[in-house]
Design a protein around this motif. Structure first.
Motif, mmCIF file in Angstrom:
data_model
loop_
_atom_site.group_PDB
_atom_site.id
_atom_site.type_symbol
_atom_site.label_atom_id
_atom_site.label_comp_id
_atom_site.label_asym_id
_atom_site.label_seq_id
_atom_site.Cartn_x
_atom_site.Cartn_y
_atom_site.Cartn_z
ATOM 1 N N LYS A 203 -33.930 -51.427 -22.040
ATOM 2 C CA LYS A 203 -32.478 -51.563 -21.826
ATOM 3 C C LYS A 203 -31.849 -52.457 -22.892
ATOM 4 C CE LYS A 203 -32.750 -49.170 -18.026
ATOM 5 N NZ LYS A 203 -32.242 -47.776 -17.993
ATOM 6 N N THR A 204 -30.628 -52.118 -23.274
ATOM 7 C CA THR A 204 -29.872 -52.954 -24.209
ATOM 8 C C THR A 204 -29.300 -54.152 -23.471
ATOM 9 O OG1 THR A 204 -27.773 -51.825 -23.805
ATOM 10 C CG2 THR A 204 -29.227 -50.870 -25.484
ATOM 11 N N ASP A 205 -28.775 -55.103 -24.247
ATOM 12 C CA ASP A 205 -28.159 -56.278 -23.622
ATOM 13 C C ASP A 205 -27.004 -55.869 -22.716
ATOM 14 O OD1 ASP A 205 -29.950 -57.714 -25.076
ATOM 15 O OD2 ASP A 205 -28.495 -58.573 -26.467
ATOM 16 N N GLY A 206 -26.213 -54.903 -23.163
ATOM 17 C CA GLY A 206 -25.092 -54.444 -22.354
ATOM 18 C C GLY A 206 -25.549 -53.806 -21.061
ATOM 19 N N GLU A 207 -26.602 -52.989 -21.142
ATOM 20 C CA GLU A 207 -27.131 -52.329 -19.941
ATOM 21 C C GLU A 207 -27.729 -53.354 -18.984
ATOM 22 O OE1 GLU A 207 -28.391 -47.978 -21.796
ATOM 23 O OE2 GLU A 207 -29.747 -49.691 -21.994
ATOM 24 N N ILE A 208 -28.404 -54.354 -19.528
ATOM 25 C CA ILE A 208 -28.976 -55.410 -18.680
ATOM 26 C C ILE A 208 -27.857 -56.157 -17.964
ATOM 27 C CG2 ILE A 208 -30.289 -57.569 -18.667
ATOM 28 C CD1 ILE A 208 -31.833 -56.484 -21.105
ATOM 29 N N GLY A 209 -26.773 -56.402 -18.695
ATOM 30 C CA GLY A 209 -25.637 -57.085 -18.085
ATOM 31 C C GLY A 209 -25.064 -56.313 -16.912
#
Length: 237
Positions: free
Chosen positions: A187-193
């Motif tokens: 997951k990307t940082d945005g998706e993790i957020g």
């Protein structure tokens, strides 16, 4: 270390498996050596073919089936008649091609892999030149051999400062572990957020803190080190 090395050799002698090869880190092309830099394969351990200086092969760990198997399983196993086996059926061992070993090696062996934190894998191999009924020997000696291998490899690595530049990591927080687990899942940082209901900057903050605590230099190494320390498991989320 000298006493441990001697104990490993004595155990092999007593079990009918007197020919020994040991490597403290399969990722290190240098042979396992004493404090003076002399390989144990020259000073202490003997091999089935006295003229085969296998430890000089810097690519050895990449093409020897025993060591391939040692990367795949963390429990001891034995070799006989072209096959690898352990206490239980193992598809991982069954998938290792030992046909080349069977053509050039008429003996049997017990292999004790050692998987240490931070991704270090070592192994000790005890061999015979001829069949000795290794399955029966394994049933009675495997646990002892595994304990010896663990002591030898762990002691040697710690004495040599492995893993290098790795102090005792600080304890990770719950959020740091959660971010690392989702990062390991791709997951990307945005998706993790979105998943954790955190801002993009907060995710990056937790991942940056985790990397600093682990002594990592980037995202990939953070994930690798966290996995080696048991924070991130296969299929975790």
């Amino acid at each position: 270390m000298p006493a441990l090395v001697a104990e490993v050799q004595a155990a092999g002698d007593a079990a009918g498996l007197p020919f020994i090869a040991a490597q403290a880190d399969l990722g290190d092309p240098e042979p396992m050596s004493d404090e003076d830099g002399r390989p144990y394969a020259e000073t202490t351990f003997r091999w089935t073919d006295p003229g085969h200086e296998y430890w000089r092969d810097r690519k050895l760990a990449l093409h020897v089936p025993f060591l391939t198997a040692a990367r795949l399983v963390a429990e001891p196993f034995f070799y006989t008649a072209g096959t690898l086996a352990t206490w239980r059926p193992s598809g991982l061992l069954g998938g290792v091609d030992c046909s080349g070993v069977a053509k050039s090696f008429g003996g049997e062996a017990i292999v004790a892999p050692v998987h240490l934190p931070r991704g270090i894998v070592g192994a000790v191999v005890w061999c015979s030149r001829e069949p000795i009924g290794v399955a029966q020997v394994f049933a009675g000696k495997a646990e002892h051999f595994q304990a010896l291998a663990l002591r030898l490899v762990a002691t040697h690595n710690e004495a040599r400062g492995r893993p290098r530049n790795a102090g005792v990591p600080q304890k990770l927080t719950r959020r740091e572990v959660q971010c690392l687990r989702w990062a390991a899942a791709g997951k990307t940082d945005g998706e993790i957020g979105i998943i954790l209901d955190l801002s993009h900057s907060t995710v990056r903050f937790h991942l940056r803190n985790a990397a600093e605590k682990l002594g990592a230099t980037g995202r990939a190494q953070s994930i690798q080190l966290a996995a080696g320390l048991g924070y991130v498991g296969a299929g975790s989320s």
